[in-house]
Design an enzyme around this catalytic site. Structure first.
Site, PDB file in Angstrom:
ATOM      1  N   LYS A  13       0.920  -1.526  -0.041  1.00 24.33           N
ATOM      2  CA  LYS A  13       0.184   0.000  -0.166  1.00 24.33           C
ATOM      3  C   LYS A  13       1.267   1.447   0.177  1.00 24.33           C
ATOM      4  CE  LYS A  13      -2.103  -1.127   3.773  1.00 24.33           C
ATOM      5  NZ  LYS A  13      -1.175  -2.327   4.401  1.00 24.33           N
ATOM      6  N   ARG A 156      11.526  -1.133  10.210  1.00 23.71           N
ATOM      7  CA  ARG A 156      10.988  -1.041  10.834  1.00 23.71           C
ATOM      8  C   ARG A 156      10.996  -1.970  12.377  1.00 23.71           C
ATOM      9  NH1 ARG A 156       5.356   0.513   7.876  1.00 23.71           N
ATOM     10  NH2 ARG A 156       4.727  -0.554   9.542  1.00 23.71           N
ATOM     11  N   ARG A 167      -0.051  -8.827  13.289  1.00 22.26           N
ATOM     12  CA  ARG A 167      -0.216  -7.612  12.472  1.00 22.26           C
ATOM     13  C   ARG A 167      -1.546  -8.568  11.800  1.00 22.26           C
ATOM     14  NH1 ARG A 167       4.985  -4.903  10.251  1.00 22.26           N
ATOM     15  NH2 ARG A 167       2.959  -3.508   9.057  1.00 22.26           N
TER      16      ARG A 167
HETATM   17  P1  AP5 Z   1       4.762  -1.554   1.785  1.00 21.38           P
HETATM   18  O1  AP5 Z   1       4.512  -1.111   0.172  1.00 21.38           O
HETATM   19  O2  AP5 Z   1       5.734  -1.178   2.678  1.00 21.38           O
HETATM   20  O3  AP5 Z   1       3.480  -2.230   2.232  1.00 21.38           O
HETATM   21  P2  AP5 Z   1       3.084  -1.554   2.817  1.00 21.38           P
HETATM   22  O4  AP5 Z   1       0.933  -2.660   2.664  1.00 21.38           O
HETATM   23  O5  AP5 Z   1       2.094  -0.187   2.557  1.00 21.38           O
HETATM   24  O6  AP5 Z   1       2.684  -1.723   4.447  1.00 21.38           O
HETATM   25  P3  AP5 Z   1       2.785  -1.757   6.074  1.00 21.38           P
HETATM   26  O7  AP5 Z   1       2.889  -2.376   6.259  1.00 21.38           O
HETATM   27  O8  AP5 Z   1       3.747  -0.065   5.576  1.00 21.38           O
HETATM   28  O9  AP5 Z   1       1.183  -1.336   6.058  1.00 21.38           O
HETATM   29  P4  AP5 Z   1       0.688  -1.897   7.547  1.00 21.38           P
HETATM   30  O10 AP5 Z   1      -0.800  -1.429   7.004  1.00 21.38           O
HETATM   31  O11 AP5 Z   1       0.807  -2.117   8.411  1.00 21.38           O
HETATM   32  O12 AP5 Z   1       1.658  -0.404   8.455  1.00 21.38           O
HETATM   33  P5  AP5 Z   1       1.268   0.884   8.768  1.00 21.38           P
HETATM   34  O13 AP5 Z   1       2.481   1.638   8.406  1.00 21.38           O
HETATM   35  O14 AP5 Z   1       0.333   1.372   7.900  1.00 21.38           O
HETATM   36  O15 AP5 Z   1       5.013  -3.028   0.906  1.00 21.38           O
HETATM   37  C1  AP5 Z   1       5.996  -3.638   1.948  1.00 21.38           C
HETATM   38  C2  AP5 Z   1       7.739  -4.535   1.075  1.00 21.38           C
HETATM   39  O16 AP5 Z   1       7.699  -4.676   0.206  1.00 21.38           O
HETATM   40  C3  AP5 Z   1       8.504  -3.297   0.860  1.00 21.38           C
HETATM   41  O17 AP5 Z   1      10.040  -3.443   1.258  1.00 21.38           O
HETATM   42  C4  AP5 Z   1       8.508  -2.789  -0.480  1.00 21.38           C
HETATM   43  O18 AP5 Z   1       9.782  -2.705  -0.796  1.00 21.38           O
HETATM   44  C5  AP5 Z   1       8.377  -4.633  -0.919  1.00 21.38           C
HETATM   45  N1  AP5 Z   1       7.202  -4.337  -2.096  1.00 21.38           N
HETATM   46  C6  AP5 Z   1       5.969  -3.958  -2.474  1.00 21.38           C
HETATM   47  N2  AP5 Z   1       5.249  -3.992  -3.300  1.00 21.38           N
HETATM   48  C7  AP5 Z   1       5.940  -5.154  -3.843  1.00 21.38           C
HETATM   49  C8  AP5 Z   1       6.546  -6.168  -5.133  1.00 21.38           C
HETATM   50  N3  AP5 Z   1       4.590  -5.753  -6.003  1.00 21.38           N
HETATM   51  N4  AP5 Z   1       6.934  -6.342  -5.282  1.00 21.38           N
HETATM   52  C9  AP5 Z   1       8.112  -6.799  -4.085  1.00 21.38           C
HETATM   53  N5  AP5 Z   1       8.145  -6.174  -3.032  1.00 21.38           N
HETATM   54  C10 AP5 Z   1       6.945  -5.495  -2.512  1.00 21.38           C
HETATM   55  O19 AP5 Z   1       0.460   0.744  10.541  1.00 21.38           O
HETATM   56  C11 AP5 Z   1       1.438   0.434  11.699  1.00 21.38           C
HETATM   57  C12 AP5 Z   1       0.770   0.655  12.557  1.00 21.38           C
HETATM   58  O20 AP5 Z   1       0.208   1.864  12.788  1.00 21.38           O
HETATM   59  C13 AP5 Z   1      -0.076  -0.290  12.972  1.00 21.38           C
HETATM   60  O21 AP5 Z   1       0.436  -1.528  12.349  1.00 21.38           O
HETATM   61  C14 AP5 Z   1      -0.866  -0.160  14.005  1.00 21.38           C
HETATM   62  O22 AP5 Z   1      -0.888   0.096  15.487  1.00 21.38           O
HETATM   63  C15 AP5 Z   1      -0.853   1.536  13.256  1.00 21.38           C
HETATM   64  N6  AP5 Z   1      -2.190   2.290  12.757  1.00 21.38           N
HETATM   65  C16 AP5 Z   1      -1.650   2.128  11.278  1.00 21.38           C
HETATM   66  N7  AP5 Z   1      -3.109   3.012  10.933  1.00 21.38           N
HETATM   67  C17 AP5 Z   1      -3.839   2.730  11.811  1.00 21.38           C
HETATM   68  C18 AP5 Z   1      -5.515   2.549  11.501  1.00 21.38           C
HETATM   69  N8  AP5 Z   1      -6.078   3.383  10.595  1.00 21.38           N
HETATM   70  N9  AP5 Z   1      -5.982   2.282  12.891  1.00 21.38           N
HETATM   71  C19 AP5 Z   1      -5.655   1.855  13.827  1.00 21.38           C
HETATM   72  N10 AP5 Z   1      -4.144   1.563  14.628  1.00 21.38           N
HETATM   73  C20 AP5 Z   1      -3.203   2.414  12.887  1.00 21.38           C
END
Ligand code: AP5
Length: 211
Positions: A13, A156, A167
């Site tokens: 994402k 991270r 998660r």
């Molecule tokens: P990446 O693009 O970084 O993945 P992502 O989907 O953004 O994953 P996140 O881990 O950032 O999402 P998340 O939803 O768990 O965490 P968030 O930061 O929102 O891709 C992942 C990896 O794969 C990268 O290394 C990338 O280069 C690689 N990649 C990407 N596409 C690829 C492809 N096509 N092929 C190969 N490799 C690829 O949230 C963190 C924490 O914050 C949560 O756990 C929670 O505690 C809190 N939080 C955030 N939002 C909320 C909310 N709305 N409500 C409550 N708590 C919240």
């Protein structure tokens, strides 16, 4: 255009949000990045977030809804925005509807849990601007240095395998039901992106937005 990116942690994402943001000239709003900033600055929200993030759980809805309300009221969001990581629960989605935000498209990135666990160990993020890289799939030009702001790339805290498993569990229980929520509104676009490159995924996302 107002877009929501849905998908499990590590589905890509954040990566797609950044690319779409450049392509469409609208800002990306990542609740994860905002919360990590609060954590770094030691604010009240940051202190609350610390434990939730360490365990892979979600912050209370009311905190995240307030963050989003404040962010989307800013001037740079007047032509649209991309929500990355929000909503993550049905009450969060209902809150968006209640404040009158009309979402145009919801893009759901579908990927297997096994692929995610493998991917997360290789992810590195910029500690300054939050940009995301991968040791194999999306390397920075210079090892350990962000292409965009020259910040340092780090792993991270919540990318360790046990936290990732939790998660994913939280995702399946609390976030996945949003697919039905947005399907019922006729806004859901499911993209099967397992095994697809970042570039392929972007093409699929752009096609879904144009359809
Ligand atoms: P990446 O693009 O970084 O993945 P992502 O989907 O953004 O994953 P996140 O881990 O950032 O999402 P998340 O939803 O768990 O965490 P968030 O930061 O929102 O891709 C992942 C990896 O794969 C990268 O290394 C990338 O280069 C690689 N990649 C990407 N596409 C690829 C492809 N096509 N092929 C190969 N490799 C690829 O949230 C963190 C924490 O914050 C949560 O756990 C929670 O505690 C809190 N939080 C955030 N939002 C909320 C909310 N709305 N409500 C409550 N708590 C919240």
């Amino acid at each position: 255009m107002k877009i929501i990116l849905l998908g499990a942690p590590g589905a890509g994402k954040g990566t797609q949000a950044e690319l779409l943001s450049e392509h469409l000239s609208i800002p990306t709003i990542s609740t994860g990045n905002i919360i990590r900033e609060e954590l770094k600055s030691g604010t009240e929200i940051g202190l609350i977030a610390k434990e939730y993030i360490a365990n892979g759980g979600l912050l209370p809805d009311e905190i995240v809804i307030k963050i989003i309300e404040e962010r989307i009221s800013k001037e740079d969001c007047k032509n649209g925005f991309i929500l990355d990581g929000f909503p993550r629960t049905i009450p969060q989605a209902e809150a968006l509807d209640k404040i009158g935000i009309i979402i145009d498209k919801v893009i759901d990135l579908e990927i297997k849990d096994e692929t995610i666990i493998k991917r997360m160990s290789g992810r590195r993020v910029c500690e300054k601007c939050g940009a995301s890289y991968h040791l194999k799939n999306n390397k920075p030009k210079e090892d350990g240095v962000c292409d965009k702001c020259k910040g340092t790339l780090v792993q991270r805290e919540d990318d360790h395998p046990d936290t990732v498993k939790n998660r994913l569990k939280v995702y399946h229980e609390q976030t996945e039901p949003l697919k039905d929520y947005y399907k019922a509104q006729g806004k859901l676009n499911i993209l099967e992106v397992d095994g697809r490159s970042i570039e392929d995924t972007q093409q699929m996302a752009l096609s879904a937005l144009e359809a």
